[in-house]
Write a protein that holds these residues in place. Sequence first.
Motif, PDB file in Angstrom:
ATOM      1  N   ASP A  70      15.794 -14.943 -37.428  1.00 42.13           N
ATOM      2  CA  ASP A  70      15.878 -16.225 -38.456  1.00 42.13           C
ATOM      3  C   ASP A  70      14.745 -16.459 -38.248  1.00 42.13           C
ATOM      4  N   LYS A  71      13.765 -15.475 -36.912  1.00 45.09           N
ATOM      5  CA  LYS A  71      12.692 -16.475 -37.317  1.00 45.09           C
ATOM      6  C   LYS A  71      10.950 -15.026 -38.766  1.00 45.09           C
ATOM      7  N   PRO A  72       9.785 -16.396 -39.303  1.00 50.69           N
ATOM      8  CA  PRO A  72       9.352 -15.860 -39.983  1.00 50.69           C
ATOM      9  C   PRO A  72       8.771 -14.522 -39.684  1.00 50.69           C
ATOM     10  N   VAL A  73       8.434 -14.087 -40.245  1.00 48.92           N
ATOM     11  CA  VAL A  73       7.541 -12.483 -39.540  1.00 48.92           C
ATOM     12  C   VAL A  73       6.524 -12.287 -41.171  1.00 48.92           C
ATOM     13  N   LYS A  74       5.350 -11.724 -40.330  1.00 52.41           N
ATOM     14  CA  LYS A  74       4.541 -11.893 -41.285  1.00 52.41           C
ATOM     15  C   LYS A  74       3.207 -10.576 -40.552  1.00 52.41           C
ATOM     16  N   ALA A  75       2.322  -9.790 -41.879  1.00 52.20           N
ATOM     17  CA  ALA A  75       1.897  -8.889 -41.659  1.00 52.20           C
ATOM     18  C   ALA A  75       0.613  -8.955 -40.424  1.00 52.20           C
ATOM     19  N   LEU A  76       0.515  -8.786 -39.305  1.00 52.31           N
ATOM     20  CA  LEU A  76      -1.035  -9.485 -39.156  1.00 52.31           C
ATOM     21  C   LEU A  76      -2.381  -8.469 -39.740  1.00 52.31           C
ATOM     22  N   PRO A  77      -3.611  -8.884 -39.190  1.00 53.99           N
ATOM     23  CA  PRO A  77      -4.402  -8.917 -40.141  1.00 53.99           C
ATOM     24  C   PRO A  77      -4.732  -7.429 -40.170  1.00 53.99           C
ATOM     25  N   GLY A  78      -5.326  -7.116 -41.560  1.00 54.38           N
ATOM     26  CA  GLY A  78      -6.088  -5.682 -41.703  1.00 54.38           C
ATOM     27  C   GLY A  78      -4.708  -4.976 -42.022  1.00 54.38           C
ATOM     28  N   CYS A  79      -5.610  -3.331 -42.341  1.00 51.93           N
ATOM     29  CA  CYS A  79      -5.163  -2.776 -42.834  1.00 51.93           C
ATOM     30  C   CYS A  79      -4.693  -1.793 -42.046  1.00 51.93           C
ATOM     31  N   TYR A  80      -2.872  -1.220 -41.803  1.00 51.11           N
ATOM     32  CA  TYR A  80      -2.188   0.004 -40.715  1.00 51.11           C
ATOM     33  C   TYR A  80      -2.818   1.204 -41.823  1.00 51.11           C
ATOM     34  N   MET A  81      -2.585   1.880 -41.563  1.00 51.31           N
ATOM     35  CA  MET A  81      -2.401   3.383 -41.358  1.00 51.31           C
ATOM     36  C   MET A  81      -1.602   4.418 -41.246  1.00 51.31           C
ATOM     37  N   HIS A  82      -1.360   5.554 -41.611  1.00 49.51           N
ATOM     38  CA  HIS A  82      -1.765   6.702 -40.208  1.00 49.51           C
ATOM     39  C   HIS A  82      -2.444   8.026 -41.105  1.00 49.51           C
ATOM     40  N   TYR A  83      -1.900   8.989 -40.475  1.00 53.95           N
ATOM     41  CA  TYR A  83      -2.453   9.853 -40.798  1.00 53.95           C
ATOM     42  C   TYR A  83      -2.209  11.752 -40.045  1.00 53.95           C
ATOM     43  N   VAL A  84      -1.287  12.257 -40.900  1.00 52.14           N
ATOM     44  CA  VAL A  84      -0.423  13.184 -40.208  1.00 52.14           C
ATOM     45  C   VAL A  84      -1.661  14.556 -40.070  1.00 52.14           C
ATOM     46  N   LEU A  85      -1.507  15.376 -38.683  1.00 51.78           N
ATOM     47  CA  LEU A  85      -3.103  16.392 -38.552  1.00 51.78           C
ATOM     48  C   LEU A  85      -1.841  17.250 -38.993  1.00 51.78           C
ATOM     49  N   HIS A  86      -3.243  18.032 -39.596  1.00 50.93           N
ATOM     50  CA  HIS A  86      -2.523  18.857 -40.390  1.00 50.93           C
ATOM     51  C   HIS A  86      -3.541  20.238 -40.564  1.00 50.93           C
ATOM     52  N   SER A  87      -2.895  21.857 -40.817  1.00 48.57           N
ATOM     53  CA  SER A  87      -4.148  22.674 -40.345  1.00 48.57           C
ATOM     54  C   SER A  87      -3.881  23.338 -42.029  1.00 48.57           C
ATOM     55  N   TYR A  88      -4.591  23.835 -42.639  1.00 50.41           N
ATOM     56  CA  TYR A  88      -4.818  24.468 -43.714  1.00 50.41           C
ATOM     57  C   TYR A  88      -4.723  25.926 -43.183  1.00 50.41           C
ATOM     58  N   GLU A  89      -4.661  26.628 -42.344  1.00 52.75           N
ATOM     59  CA  GLU A  89      -4.790  27.444 -41.971  1.00 52.75           C
ATOM     60  C   GLU A  89      -4.144  28.327 -40.343  1.00 52.75           C
ATOM     61  N   THR A  90      -3.386  29.623 -40.567  1.00 51.07           N
ATOM     62  CA  THR A  90      -2.421  29.817 -39.624  1.00 51.07           C
ATOM     63  C   THR A  90      -3.251  30.200 -38.123  1.00 51.07           C
ATOM     64  N   GLY A  91      -3.207  29.834 -37.186  1.00 55.96           N
ATOM     65  CA  GLY A  91      -4.315  30.255 -36.391  1.00 55.96           C
ATOM     66  C   GLY A  91      -3.611  29.767 -35.245  1.00 55.96           C
TER      67      GLY A  91
END
Length: 158
Positions: A70-91
């Motif tokens: 029942d409260k207003p919800v608003k995005a906080l300032p700035g831009c949020y993102m995430h980066y999924v760590l991955h490998s292009y090689e087996t090792g």
Amino acid sequence: MQRVITALNIRFGEMNIEILLDKDDNVHFLELGPRAGGNMIPIQLSDAFGIDLVKANVQAAIGVKPDFVDKPVKALPGCYMHYVLHSYETGTFGNVEIDESIRKFVYREVIYKKPGDKIEVFDGAGKALGIIFLHFDKSIEMEDFCKNHNTLIKVNLQ
């Protein structure tokens, strides 16, 4: 989306929605599920909106109205993102190297692997090595990261 939510009488809780748009912008639903998306998205949404979505989901699941409803919800300032760590090689996993130029934007690191662990070529979420959470003050900073992520975050093999 609203028609579906209204028709199903959905009042609380997270929902994972996957859609495709065809060449004529027609919407095709792939998935509509009562779950939070993967890759720790609920955690990051909690960060971006200043509310505890995990707690809210538990409250909703036991029939308790979440605190923020029942409260207003608003995005906080700035831009949020995430980066999924991955490998292009087996090792063998060594470490994750984050360029100093973006270190100030990284506010959380969740690394699933330890040095010496075997890793495979990334071809799906099950082969992710971890997640880096970022918060940028300006969209241009985020866009620069997106253009250069392969040189700014590196997974090093042993």
